[in-house]
Design a protein around this motif. Structure first.
Motif, PDB file in Angstrom:
ATOM      1  N   PRO A  60      25.953  65.384  -7.907  1.00  0.00           N
ATOM      2  CA  PRO A  60      25.398  65.664  -9.244  1.00  0.00           C
ATOM      3  C   PRO A  60      24.221  66.628  -9.164  1.00  0.00           C
ATOM      4  O   PRO A  60      23.335  66.482  -8.328  1.00  0.00           O
ATOM      5  CB  PRO A  60      24.960  64.276  -9.732  1.00  0.00           C
ATOM      6  CG  PRO A  60      25.853  63.324  -9.006  1.00  0.00           C
ATOM      7  CD  PRO A  60      26.074  63.941  -7.641  1.00  0.00           C
ATOM      8  N   GLY A  61      24.235  67.624 -10.027  1.00  0.00           N
ATOM      9  CA  GLY A  61      23.162  68.600 -10.073  1.00  0.00           C
ATOM     10  C   GLY A  61      23.285  69.721  -9.056  1.00  0.00           C
ATOM     11  O   GLY A  61      22.420  70.600  -8.993  1.00  0.00           O
ATOM     12  N   ASP A  62      24.363  69.696  -8.253  1.00  0.00           N
ATOM     13  CA  ASP A  62      24.536  70.704  -7.206  1.00  0.00           C
ATOM     14  C   ASP A  62      25.540  71.762  -7.651  1.00  0.00           C
ATOM     15  O   ASP A  62      26.242  71.605  -8.644  1.00  0.00           O
ATOM     16  CB  ASP A  62      25.015  70.030  -5.919  1.00  0.00           C
ATOM     17  CG  ASP A  62      24.710  70.861  -4.678  1.00  0.00           C
ATOM     18  OD1 ASP A  62      24.280  72.024  -4.828  1.00  0.00           O
ATOM     19  OD2 ASP A  62      24.912  70.348  -3.559  1.00  0.00           O
ATOM     20  N   ALA A  63      25.619  72.841  -6.894  1.00  0.00           N
ATOM     21  CA  ALA A  63      26.555  73.921  -7.184  1.00  0.00           C
ATOM     22  C   ALA A  63      27.509  74.168  -6.024  1.00  0.00           C
ATOM     23  O   ALA A  63      28.351  75.046  -6.094  1.00  0.00           O
ATOM     24  CB  ALA A  63      25.790  75.213  -7.495  1.00  0.00           C
ATOM     25  N   GLU A  64      27.391  73.370  -4.953  1.00  0.00           N
ATOM     26  CA  GLU A  64      28.224  73.533  -3.768  1.00  0.00           C
ATOM     27  C   GLU A  64      29.383  72.544  -3.820  1.00  0.00           C
ATOM     28  O   GLU A  64      29.173  71.337  -3.908  1.00  0.00           O
ATOM     29  CB  GLU A  64      27.393  73.316  -2.503  1.00  0.00           C
ATOM     30  CG  GLU A  64      28.116  73.688  -1.229  1.00  0.00           C
ATOM     31  CD  GLU A  64      27.180  73.651  -0.036  1.00  0.00           C
ATOM     32  OE1 GLU A  64      26.628  74.715   0.325  1.00  0.00           O
ATOM     33  OE2 GLU A  64      26.994  72.552   0.530  1.00  0.00           O
ATOM     34  N   VAL A  65      30.591  73.070  -3.768  1.00  0.00           N
ATOM     35  CA  VAL A  65      31.794  72.250  -3.887  1.00  0.00           C
ATOM     36  C   VAL A  65      32.533  72.247  -2.556  1.00  0.00           C
ATOM     37  O   VAL A  65      32.874  73.311  -2.016  1.00  0.00           O
ATOM     38  CB  VAL A  65      32.724  72.790  -4.998  1.00  0.00           C
ATOM     39  CG1 VAL A  65      33.986  71.936  -5.096  1.00  0.00           C
ATOM     40  CG2 VAL A  65      31.990  72.825  -6.335  1.00  0.00           C
ATOM     41  N   HIS A  66      32.766  71.045  -2.036  1.00  0.00           N
ATOM     42  CA  HIS A  66      33.551  70.875  -0.822  1.00  0.00           C
ATOM     43  C   HIS A  66      34.978  70.525  -1.248  1.00  0.00           C
ATOM     44  O   HIS A  66      35.198  69.522  -1.929  1.00  0.00           O
ATOM     45  CB  HIS A  66      32.966  69.762   0.046  1.00  0.00           C
ATOM     46  CG  HIS A  66      31.579  70.039   0.531  1.00  0.00           C
ATOM     47  ND1 HIS A  66      31.304  70.505   1.799  1.00  0.00           N
ATOM     48  CD2 HIS A  66      30.378  69.937  -0.104  1.00  0.00           C
ATOM     49  CE1 HIS A  66      30.010  70.670   1.936  1.00  0.00           C
ATOM     50  NE2 HIS A  66      29.410  70.337   0.798  1.00  0.00           N
ATOM     51  N   ALA A  67      35.933  71.343  -0.859  1.00  0.00           N
ATOM     52  CA  ALA A  67      37.316  71.167  -1.279  1.00  0.00           C
ATOM     53  C   ALA A  67      38.212  70.893  -0.077  1.00  0.00           C
ATOM     54  O   ALA A  67      38.084  71.542   0.969  1.00  0.00           O
ATOM     55  CB  ALA A  67      37.812  72.410  -2.020  1.00  0.00           C
ATOM     56  N   GLN A  68      39.116  69.931  -0.244  1.00  0.00           N
ATOM     57  CA  GLN A  68      40.159  69.640   0.730  1.00  0.00           C
ATOM     58  C   GLN A  68      41.484  69.592  -0.008  1.00  0.00           C
ATOM     59  O   GLN A  68      41.539  69.161  -1.173  1.00  0.00           O
ATOM     60  CB  GLN A  68      39.921  68.295   1.415  1.00  0.00           C
ATOM     61  CG  GLN A  68      38.672  68.213   2.271  1.00  0.00           C
ATOM     62  CD  GLN A  68      38.500  66.812   2.839  1.00  0.00           C
ATOM     63  OE1 GLN A  68      38.268  65.849   2.103  1.00  0.00           O
ATOM     64  NE2 GLN A  68      38.622  66.692   4.151  1.00  0.00           N
TER      65      GLN A  68
END
Length: 307
Positions: A60-68
């Motif tokens: 929450p509140g972040d802009a970094e997305v970790h995708a799998q």
């Protein structure tokens, strides 16, 4: 189970996964979609490369997305992450003309219109939702996916991918009725499945052309086209005309009284180009008219036995 393919993507704005992807979840029991308390979102879909599962994590509140991603469609899903999270949406020309709209925009300044690029994935459930209550539609979609869908690849027990277009077309008529989907709606899905390739091309043409292709099929009107455009095409202007609640809710929020579709068109005209943006912002902000009275009972489409 094979190892997932992965991607780290950083947006220039804050990403709230539940708000950003909430429109893709068809009710609380949707077996194709889930959200985690830790700030994750998981979707199982049929892509042009085959079935795939996409798992996103963003604090929450972040802009970094970790995708799998898992399955044959995994690489395609990773490539789609920025558009799915609204990176293609340009809100620079959006100007609120009502205090409630301005307040909703202040509350959700980072929300953008998503774009999945998957037309039939959005079309099939939209047709099932035509002219019935959300409770009935969600239950029908859930029953059909659990029965005729595909176990989602990846470590997510119970997660299911919807059927392919060919899979939707192969569902027998009696199974649709058991899921409380009448013949008019089931025939529309089956008919559209026969043109799935042509419809999927709509993700790569203008929104107007995509609408034209959809509406060329019997049983698909302006409301269904809007539901598809909002999710698959990332169109910020495809407002849900013909919806049982939308015009009444927006009218009540902006004028204090429900309006019909003509009144809604007049209210939203100053927002042309961003009319769906207004619809979604007001909905996320909780602006719904008070609803009283008993819930409409679900219908049954099964034949009754005679004595």
């Amino acid at each position: 189970m094979t190892a997932p393919v992965t991607r780290l993507w950083r947006s220039e704005r804050e990403i709230a996964l539940r708000a950003q992807l909430g429109a893709f979840r068809r009710g609380g029991g949707d077996p194709t979609s889930r959200f985690g308390r830790e700030g994750s979102a998981t979707r199982a879909v049929q892509t042009p490369q085959g079935v795939g599962t996409l798992h996103l994590v963003c604090r929450p509140g972040d802009a970094e997305v970790h995708a799998q991603a898992w399955g044959p469609g995994g690489p395609w899903l990773l490539e789609s992450v920025p558009a799915l999270l609204g990176d293609d949406d340009d809100a620079s020309g959006f100007v609120p003309h009502h205090d409630l709209v301005a307040d909703a925009w202040r509350r959700f300044p980072h929300w953008r219109v998503p774009r999945s690029g998957l037309v039939f994935d959005a079309l099939a459930p939209a047709v099932i939702e035509q002219k019935v209550t959300g409770h009935e539609a969600f239950a029908g979609y859930r029953a059909l996916v659990l029965r005729f869908g595909e176990v989602a690849p990846g470590p997510f027990p119970g997660l299911m991918a919807p059927p392919t277009a060919a899979g939707w077309a192969a569902i027998p008529s009696w199974a649709w009725l058991q899921a409380s989907v009448d013949g008019a709606r089931s025939r529309t899905v089956v008919r559209a499945a026969g043109y799935a390739g042509r419809l999927e091309e709509g993700a790569h043409v203008s929104v107007a052309e995509a609408h034209r292709r959809l509406r060329a099929l019997p049983g698909i009107g302006i409301w269904t086209c809007a539901e598809v455009a909002q999710r698959a095409l990332g169109d910020p202007d495809s407002v849900s005309f013909g919806d049982y609640h939308v015009a009444k809710d927006i009218g009540w929020a902006l004028t204090g009284a429900p309006v019909d579709d003509d009144g809604l068109a007049e209210l939203l005209e100053p927002y042309r180009g961003h009319r769906y943006r207004v619809q979604q912002l007001l909905g996320m902000a909780g602006h719904h008219r008070p609803r009283r009275g008993p819930r409409m009972a679900p219908r049954t489409h099964l034949p009754t036995r005679t004595r």
